[in-house]
Design an enzyme around this catalytic site. Structure first.
Site, mmCIF file in Angstrom:
data_model
loop_
_atom_site.group_PDB
_atom_site.id
_atom_site.type_symbol
_atom_site.label_atom_id
_atom_site.label_comp_id
_atom_site.label_asym_id
_atom_site.label_seq_id
_atom_site.Cartn_x
_atom_site.Cartn_y
_atom_site.Cartn_z
ATOM 1 N N ARG A 21 11.866 -6.130 4.797
ATOM 2 C CA ARG A 21 11.722 -4.667 4.749
ATOM 3 C C ARG A 21 12.710 -3.986 5.702
ATOM 4 O O ARG A 21 12.951 -4.430 6.815
ATOM 5 C CB ARG A 21 10.295 -4.262 5.141
ATOM 6 C CG ARG A 21 10.155 -2.740 5.238
ATOM 7 C CD ARG A 21 8.731 -2.261 5.206
ATOM 8 N NE ARG A 21 7.926 -2.745 6.303
ATOM 9 C CZ ARG A 21 6.629 -2.523 6.411
ATOM 10 N NH1 ARG A 21 6.001 -1.841 5.474
ATOM 11 N NH2 ARG A 21 5.947 -3.001 7.430
ATOM 12 N N ARG A 78 -0.408 -9.481 13.007
ATOM 13 C CA ARG A 78 -0.999 -8.441 12.147
ATOM 14 C C ARG A 78 -1.843 -9.086 11.043
ATOM 15 O O ARG A 78 -2.893 -8.565 10.675
ATOM 16 C CB ARG A 78 0.112 -7.579 11.521
ATOM 17 C CG ARG A 78 0.763 -6.653 12.541
ATOM 18 C CD ARG A 78 2.104 -6.153 12.073
ATOM 19 N NE ARG A 78 2.045 -5.277 10.924
ATOM 20 C CZ ARG A 78 3.084 -5.034 10.115
ATOM 21 N NH1 ARG A 78 4.240 -5.627 10.342
ATOM 22 N NH2 ARG A 78 2.957 -4.207 9.122
ATOM 23 N N ARG A 132 11.511 -2.501 11.313
ATOM 24 C CA ARG A 132 10.397 -2.017 12.123
ATOM 25 C C ARG A 132 10.094 -3.047 13.199
ATOM 26 O O ARG A 132 10.107 -4.236 12.929
ATOM 27 C CB ARG A 132 9.158 -1.836 11.220
ATOM 28 C CG ARG A 132 8.787 -0.392 11.010
ATOM 29 C CD ARG A 132 7.768 -0.207 9.922
ATOM 30 N NE ARG A 132 6.463 -0.792 10.200
ATOM 31 C CZ ARG A 132 5.385 -0.596 9.431
ATOM 32 N NH1 ARG A 132 5.473 0.153 8.354
ATOM 33 N NH2 ARG A 132 4.236 -1.171 9.727
ATOM 34 N N LYS A 146 0.842 -1.211 0.000
ATOM 35 C CA LYS A 146 0.000 0.000 0.000
ATOM 36 C C LYS A 146 0.877 1.263 0.000
ATOM 37 O O LYS A 146 0.673 2.161 -0.791
ATOM 38 C CB LYS A 146 -0.923 0.013 1.237
ATOM 39 C CG LYS A 146 -1.842 -1.190 1.326
ATOM 40 C CD LYS A 146 -2.752 -1.135 2.532
ATOM 41 C CE LYS A 146 -2.048 -1.200 3.872
ATOM 42 N NZ LYS A 146 -1.336 -2.468 4.131
ATOM 43 N N ARG A 203 -9.691 0.542 8.437
ATOM 44 C CA ARG A 203 -9.213 -0.807 8.695
ATOM 45 C C ARG A 203 -10.237 -1.624 9.494
ATOM 46 O O ARG A 203 -9.981 -2.786 9.818
ATOM 47 C CB ARG A 203 -7.935 -0.715 9.511
ATOM 48 C CG ARG A 203 -6.805 -1.510 8.928
ATOM 49 C CD ARG A 203 -5.637 -1.313 9.821
ATOM 50 N NE ARG A 203 -4.720 -0.441 9.184
ATOM 51 C CZ ARG A 203 -3.444 -0.745 8.988
ATOM 52 N NH1 ARG A 203 -2.951 -1.867 9.413
ATOM 53 N NH2 ARG A 203 -2.655 0.085 8.392
#
Ligand code: AP5
Length: 213
Positions: free
Chosen positions: A123, A167, A156, A13, A88
């Site tokens: 990431r 998540r 992160r 996203k 969300r």
């Protein structure tokens, strides 16, 4: 254009929002980025949100709704915006409608859980400017150094494998029902989110062109 980017954590996203907002000349509004900035600045909201984010849970709807109300009232959002990571929950989607926000399109970026795990575990983000990289798919020129500002690249906290699983669970339970919510309103655009970033952008842009005709 008023757009929503739906999709699991790590679906791309943020990556797509960055490119599409340039193409359309509208701002991207990421609740994740707003919350991370609040945590960094140790604001009251940031302190409240931190434990939810670190554990892979959603931040309470009331906090998100007030963030979004405030942000969408700003001057740069008057001609349109891309919502990245919001709504969300059904409560957030309903709150947007109650605020009178008329969405042109909700783009669902579809990626399998297996690919999500690969994307999020590779990431890296800049600790200074927030720019996002991937060890395989979008490596920085120098290891662990941001190309944009020279800041240090970090993982992160919510990209630890156990938190990614959490998540994903939260996504399937609370966010996935929004796909049906926007389908019923005739606003849904489904895009296969696996493949090259530029190809996915092209599919989104082609879909948006069809919507705006
Ligand atoms: P947020 O920051 O919004 O996290 P997220 O939705 O989990 O999304 P991500 O940022 O992890 O992924 P993305 O889809 O943007 O993917 P990206 O482009 O980075 O939210 C964080 C937390 O804040 C939430 O867990 C929650 O606690 C809270 N929060 C935020 N909004 C909330 C709300 N509305 N309500 C309640 N709580 C909220 O890509 C991922 C990686 O893949 C990158 O490394 C990228 O380089 C790579 N990549 C992207 N596209 C491709 C591709 N096509 N091929 C190969 N690699 C790719």
């Amino acid at each position: 254009m008023k757009l929503i980017l739906l999709g699991a954590p790590g679906a791309g996203k943020g990556t797509q929002a960055e490119v599409i907002c340039d193409k359309l000349g509208i701002p991207a509004v990421s609740t994740g980025n707003i919350l991370r900035a609040a945590i960094k600045n140790e604001t009251e909201m940031g302190l409240k949100a931190k434990s939810f984010i670190d554990s892979g849970a959603l931040v309470p709807d009331s906090v998100i709704i007030s963030i979004i109300k405030e942000r969408l009232a700003e001057e740069d959002c008057q001609k349109g915006f891309i919502l990245d990571g919001v709504p969300r929950t059904l409560a957030q989607a309903e709150a947007l409608e109650e605020m009178g926000v008329e969405i042109d399109c909700a783009v669902d970026i579809e990626v399998s859980d297996e690919v999500i795990m690969q994307r999020l575990s590779g990431r890296r983000v800049c600790s200074a400017c927030g720019a996002s990289y991937h060890t395989l798919y979008k490596p920085s020129q120098q290891p662990e150094v941001c190309d944009r500002c020279g800041g240090k690249l970090i993982i992160r906290k919510d990209d630890e494998p156990a938190t990614i699983q959490e998540r994903l669970k939260t996504y399937h339970q609370l966010t996935e029902p929004l796909i049906e919510f926007y389908r019923q309103r005739g606003k849904l655009l489904e895009v296969d989110g696996q493949g090259e970033v530029a190809d996915i952008t092209a599919k989104v842009m082609a879909g948006l062109e069809a919507v705006s005709k």
